[in-house]
Each structure stands twice: as structure tokens, then as C-alpha cells.
Design an enzyme around this catalytic site. Structure first.
Site, PDB file in Angstrom:
ATOM      1  N   HIS A 296      17.102 -29.156  20.284  1.00 52.09           N
ATOM      2  CA  HIS A 296      17.325 -27.809  20.404  1.00 52.09           C
ATOM      3  C   HIS A 296      17.423 -26.826  19.254  1.00 52.09           C
ATOM      4  CE1 HIS A 296      20.414 -24.059  20.506  1.00 52.09           C
ATOM      5  NE2 HIS A 296      20.073 -24.197  21.652  1.00 52.09           N
TER       6      HIS A 296
ATOM      7  N   GLU B  94      32.829 -13.646  33.967  1.00 55.91           N
ATOM      8  CA  GLU B  94      33.146 -15.057  33.388  1.00 55.91           C
ATOM      9  C   GLU B  94      32.346 -15.829  32.947  1.00 55.91           C
ATOM     10  OE1 GLU B  94      34.963 -17.324  36.836  1.00 55.91           O
ATOM     11  OE2 GLU B  94      36.521 -15.918  36.896  1.00 55.91           O
TER      12      GLU B  94
ATOM     13  N   ARG C  70      16.378 -21.756  13.708  1.00 54.90           N
ATOM     14  CA  ARG C  70      17.504 -22.994  13.435  1.00 54.90           C
ATOM     15  C   ARG C  70      16.950 -24.117  14.370  1.00 54.90           C
ATOM     16  NH1 ARG C  70      22.285 -21.415  10.651  1.00 54.90           N
ATOM     17  NH2 ARG C  70      22.658 -19.394  10.481  1.00 54.90           N
TER      18      ARG C  70
ATOM     19  N   GLN D 142      34.322 -28.505  22.149  1.00 54.49           N
ATOM     20  CA  GLN D 142      33.969 -27.884  20.866  1.00 54.49           C
ATOM     21  C   GLN D 142      33.373 -26.596  21.236  1.00 54.49           C
ATOM     22  OE1 GLN D 142      33.090 -30.160  17.357  1.00 54.49           O
ATOM     23  NE2 GLN D 142      31.796 -28.394  16.580  1.00 54.49           N
TER      24      GLN D 142
ATOM     25  N   HIS E 171      17.442 -29.252  16.634  1.00 53.09           N
ATOM     26  CA  HIS E 171      18.407 -30.459  16.295  1.00 53.09           C
ATOM     27  C   HIS E 171      18.884 -31.278  17.271  1.00 53.09           C
ATOM     28  CE1 HIS E 171      19.549 -26.832  12.944  1.00 53.09           C
ATOM     29  NE2 HIS E 171      18.582 -27.737  12.417  1.00 53.09           N
TER      30      HIS E 171
ATOM     31  N   LYS F  91      25.161 -29.070  25.862  1.00 53.42           N
ATOM     32  CA  LYS F  91      25.564 -27.831  25.207  1.00 53.42           C
ATOM     33  C   LYS F  91      25.220 -26.684  26.220  1.00 53.42           C
ATOM     34  CE  LYS F  91      23.794 -28.955  20.792  1.00 53.42           C
ATOM     35  NZ  LYS F  91      22.899 -28.694  19.373  1.00 53.42           N
TER      36      LYS F  91
ATOM     37  N   TYR G 183      27.981 -21.321  21.532  1.00 58.23           N
ATOM     38  CA  TYR G 183      27.637 -22.800  22.327  1.00 58.23           C
ATOM     39  C   TYR G 183      28.861 -23.507  22.290  1.00 58.23           C
ATOM     40  CZ  TYR G 183      26.254 -24.880  17.887  1.00 58.23           C
ATOM     41  OH  TYR G 183      26.013 -25.407  16.528  1.00 58.23           O
TER      42      TYR G 183
ATOM     43  N   ARG H 206      34.003   1.979  32.423  1.00 60.49           N
ATOM     44  CA  ARG H 206      34.937   1.597  31.063  1.00 60.49           C
ATOM     45  C   ARG H 206      34.057   0.510  30.411  1.00 60.49           C
ATOM     46  NH1 ARG H 206      39.386  -1.157  34.005  1.00 60.49           N
ATOM     47  NH2 ARG H 206      37.566  -1.504  35.363  1.00 60.49           N
TER      48      ARG H 206
ATOM     49  N   ASP I 253      15.219 -27.890   8.000  1.00 58.42           N
ATOM     50  CA  ASP I 253      14.300 -27.631   8.959  1.00 58.42           C
ATOM     51  C   ASP I 253      13.122 -27.569   8.849  1.00 58.42           C
ATOM     52  OD1 ASP I 253      16.668 -27.721  10.714  1.00 58.42           O
ATOM     53  OD2 ASP I 253      16.774 -25.496  10.884  1.00 58.42           O
TER      54      ASP I 253
END
Length: 192
Positions: free
Chosen positions: A120, A31, A61, A49, A64, A73, A133, A26, A172
Site C-alpha cells: 500500500h 458514519e 509514502r 489500531q 508498504h 486496512k 486508516y 450547518r 522508500d
């Protein structure tokens, strides 16, 4: 059910997490976050968040971080594939300025835990990728900092693909390197 495999990395604090996946004809179930399992693995913080972004091949990206409100994170990819990178900016760390990278994909289902005070970033390797994230602090737009993705002092070995043009935001392309960041931090401390 819900157990995770946690691999430590060569930079203390970084962890690669592989969930247990239960599959049959299926589909599958897993988790992606279980507070108890993560706390047992030494990742016992409160996430406040969740973020998600979509990007096409060649988008880079990063790198940062938040200056006054640093975030832990927990990152993963739900569609496609990226090369994810963390750079150690912890003051006094034996691995200050060093980087670690890992490939995250919808297929391998790995997650990457990045503690506070790391820069990151990621490079999209597939035609399209969706990146999710969790963060332990809220995003503060006036608190954003960054390092130049191509800083030779850091020396990230991005898996650049032949014939694929990099796509970077204006900001960036303009961040300074590690030396400029370190000097700014020293001046900040001297002014306290």
C-alpha cells in the site's frame, strides 16, 4: 442512516466505499465506520489500531506491507487529496503484482479497503493532506517490507504533477521491485 455504497474493483478483495452524507446549512454528518454495515458488505474484520499521518504536496509514502503480521486496512483522507494505491501480493492470486489506484479526498469522502497481503502507498496531490486508516493488526516495526514505488514491472501510473518534486523517505527509495520480492519469497519457502 449509516448505509454505505461499496464498489468492487478489478482486483478481487479491494473495495471503494462511499458513505451516505447528511448535509444542511450547518455542515454535514456521516458514519465513517459501522461494523454492521461493513460486515454486510463483506468487510467483517476486527480493527485494532487507528493511525493518522499528515503530509505535504509531493510526499509519496509506500509501497508498504508487513511480512509476518499482515494487516487489512481501511483508509481515508480527512483533509486534502491523495492518490492511493494497492498492489496484490497474495500468493497464487490471478492478479498477483497488479495494482489499483483511487483518488481519496476530504471532498469525495471515499474510503478504500485493502485486504491483507497487499502493498500500500499514496501520493499527496493537495498542498497538505491528513490520511487516516484502521488496521486489523498492530504495527510491528521489525516486520516492515516494501516495494519500490517506481518498479516498472508493477507500473503504477502515479499522477505526478508538473513542477512538483517527489518527497520520499530514505527507505522508500531503496526497496526492491516485484521480481526481487517474489524471489525472496521463493527462497523463504525453500528454506522451510
Amino acid at each position: 442512516m449509516g448505509k454505505i455504497q461499496v464498489e468492487t474493483c478489478e482486483i478481487e478483495g479491494l473495495k471503494v466505499i462511499t458513505p451516505t452524507v447528511f448535509g444542511d446549512d450547518r455542515g454535514y454528518f456521516m458514519e465513517t465506520y459501522n461494523q454492521k454495515d461493513f460486515a454486510e458488505a463483506g468487510i467483517g474484520m476486527d480493527f485494532v489500531q487507528d493511525n493518522q499521518s499528515a503530509s505535504k504536496r509531493g510526499v509519496l509514502r509506500g509501497l508498504h506491507f508487513q511480512k509476518q503480521f499482515p494487516q487489512d486496512k481501511l483508509v481515508r483522507v480527512v483533509r486534502g487529496e491523495v492518490f492511493d494505491v494497492a498492489v496484490d501480493l497474495r500468493e497464487g492470486s490471478a492478479t498477483y503484482g497488479k495494482w489499483f489506484g483511487v483518488t481519496l479526498s476530504a471532498e469525495n469522502k471515499k474510503q478504500f479497503f485493502i485486504p491483507k497481503n497487499f502493498a500500500h502507498g499514496f501520493l499527496v496531490l493537495s498542498d497538505y493532506a491528513e490520511f487516516c486508516y484502521k488496521c486489523t493488526d498492530f504495527y510491528h516495526p521489525n516486520d516492515e517490507g516494501g516495494l519500490l514505488w517506481s518498479d516498472p514491472e508493477i507500473g503504477v501510473q502515479w499522477p505526478l504533477q508538473d513542477g512538483v518534486e517527489l518527497i520520499l523517505s530514505d527507505k522508500d527509495q531503496k526497496w526492491g521491485g516485484l521480481t526481487a520480492y517474489t524471489e525472496a519469497k521463493k527462497q523463504e519457502k525453500a528454506g522451510e
